[in-house]
Design an enzyme around this catalytic site. Structure first.
Site, PDB file in Angstrom:
ATOM      1  N   SER A  16     119.422  87.559  16.400  1.00 53.75           N
ATOM      2  CA  SER A  16     120.008  87.940  15.102  1.00 53.75           C
ATOM      3  C   SER A  16     119.551  86.987  13.994  1.00 53.75           C
ATOM      4  CB  SER A  16     121.539  88.015  15.174  1.00 53.75           C
ATOM      5  OG  SER A  16     122.119  86.736  15.213  1.00 53.75           O
ATOM      6  N   ARG A  68     107.509  71.457  31.875  1.00 57.38           N
ATOM      7  CA  ARG A  68     107.798  71.688  30.456  1.00 57.38           C
ATOM      8  C   ARG A  68     106.570  71.451  29.562  1.00 57.38           C
ATOM      9  NH1 ARG A  68     112.598  72.015  28.599  1.00 57.38           N
ATOM     10  NH2 ARG A  68     113.489  70.810  30.293  1.00 57.38           N
ATOM     11  N   MET A  93     116.304  78.650  23.918  1.00 53.01           N
ATOM     12  CA  MET A  93     117.186  77.935  24.835  1.00 53.01           C
ATOM     13  C   MET A  93     116.421  77.001  25.779  1.00 53.01           C
ATOM     14  SD  MET A  93     119.965  78.965  23.668  1.00 53.01           S
ATOM     15  CE  MET A  93     121.200  78.382  24.839  1.00 53.01           C
ATOM     16  N   LEU A  96     112.351  71.145  23.726  1.00 49.14           N
ATOM     17  CA  LEU A  96     110.923  70.966  23.474  1.00 49.14           C
ATOM     18  C   LEU A  96     110.482  69.593  23.993  1.00 49.14           C
ATOM     19  CD1 LEU A  96     110.548  72.299  19.805  1.00 49.14           C
ATOM     20  CD2 LEU A  96     110.471  73.561  21.957  1.00 49.14           C
ATOM     21  N   ASN A 110     115.669  73.997  13.417  1.00 49.85           N
ATOM     22  CA  ASN A 110     116.602  74.617  14.368  1.00 49.85           C
ATOM     23  C   ASN A 110     117.904  74.927  13.639  1.00 49.85           C
ATOM     24  OD1 ASN A 110     117.640  75.457  16.943  1.00 49.85           O
ATOM     25  ND2 ASN A 110     118.809  73.542  17.023  1.00 49.85           N
ATOM     26  N   HIS A 112     122.029  75.325  14.445  1.00 48.35           N
ATOM     27  CA  HIS A 112     123.024  75.014  15.474  1.00 48.35           C
ATOM     28  C   HIS A 112     124.395  75.456  14.956  1.00 48.35           C
ATOM     29  CE1 HIS A 112     124.736  72.992  18.905  1.00 48.35           C
ATOM     30  NE2 HIS A 112     125.644  72.480  18.092  1.00 48.35           N
ATOM     31  N   ASP A 148     119.777  68.438  19.133  1.00 50.90           N
ATOM     32  CA  ASP A 148     120.646  68.720  17.984  1.00 50.90           C
ATOM     33  C   ASP A 148     120.891  67.478  17.125  1.00 50.90           C
ATOM     34  OD1 ASP A 148     120.860  71.347  18.909  1.00 50.90           O
ATOM     35  OD2 ASP A 148     122.576  70.877  20.154  1.00 50.90           O
TER      36      ASP A 148
END
Ligand code: GRF
Length: 204
Positions: A16, A68, A93, A96, A110, A112, A148
């Protein structure tokens, strides 16, 4: 007008926020920009299907058991192939790797769903609701190597009502996310800011 800024969207789910960004690009609320590529680590992400329906380049790059750094290298290659200048994580999700962040210094954003630094990590809206906060909200920030944690570009707040449950609160926050993300992208693309320590400061 100069060459449009090329955005790369990374998502894992419903998308969204990606759709809100796409709408804002189309409506000129993010001036002089285009979505160059949408990448998902989940082939069945609804956001990827929505991107294809809009005629955007949308590709799945799944980890498939790769480490990763190796998975991230494939994503970095795709972003570079599509000449992406700004990366927007929109419900992506996966953490990085440092190499990813170093490949795009101060070029990864990002969103949050909490007022950071409160409630980092998963289920932030539920964490905030259970904690009993009276004001909640969302944060758009640059991505750094801690979860975050990067420099905050902007935040939007919502009240928490007595009648809320975590779902009604999440929906109220999400509506603000959709405004906040487009606004933050437009601000960053304008280049009209300086970073002072941890502070993002708009220039007049
Ligand atoms: C949003 O709540 C966003 O803040 C968080 O992940 C969720 C993604 O939702 N990072 P959507 O896929 O954009 O709908």
């Amino acid at each position: 007008m100069s060459t449009p800024h090329r955005l790369g969207i990374l998502l894992s789910g419903r998308g969204s926020n990606f759709l809100a960004i796409a709408d804002s690009v189309a409506a000129g609320r993010i001036p002089n920009a285009e979505i160059a590529v949408v990448i998902s680590n989940k082939a069945d992400a609804p956001g990827l299907a929505a991107a294809r329906e809009r005629g955007l380049t949308a590709i799945a790059i799944e980890a498939n058991g790769r480490k990763r750094a190796e998975h991230d290298a494939a994503i970095i290659a795709a972003l570079k192939e599509h000449h992406v200048g700004l990366i927007c994580l929109a419900g992506y999700m996966r953490l990085l790797s440092p190499g990813f962040i170093q490949a795009f210094p101060q070029r990864i954003l990002n969103i949050h769903p909490s007022l950071l630094p409160a409630f980092p990590g998963l289920d932030a809206q539920h964490q905030a609701f259970d904690y009993g906060v009276k004001i909640a909200g969302c944060t758009v920030h640059f991505v750094d190597e801690q979860l975050d944690h990067g420099i905050i570009i902007l935040q939007r707040t919502v009240p928490v009502h007595e009648t809320d449950d975590s779902h009604t609160l999440s929906a109220r926050i999400l509506a603000e996310e959709h405004i906040a993300y487009a606004d933050a992208i437009a601000r960053v693309l304008s280049g009209n800011y300086v970073i002072e320590g941890r502070r993002y400061v708009r220039k007049q």
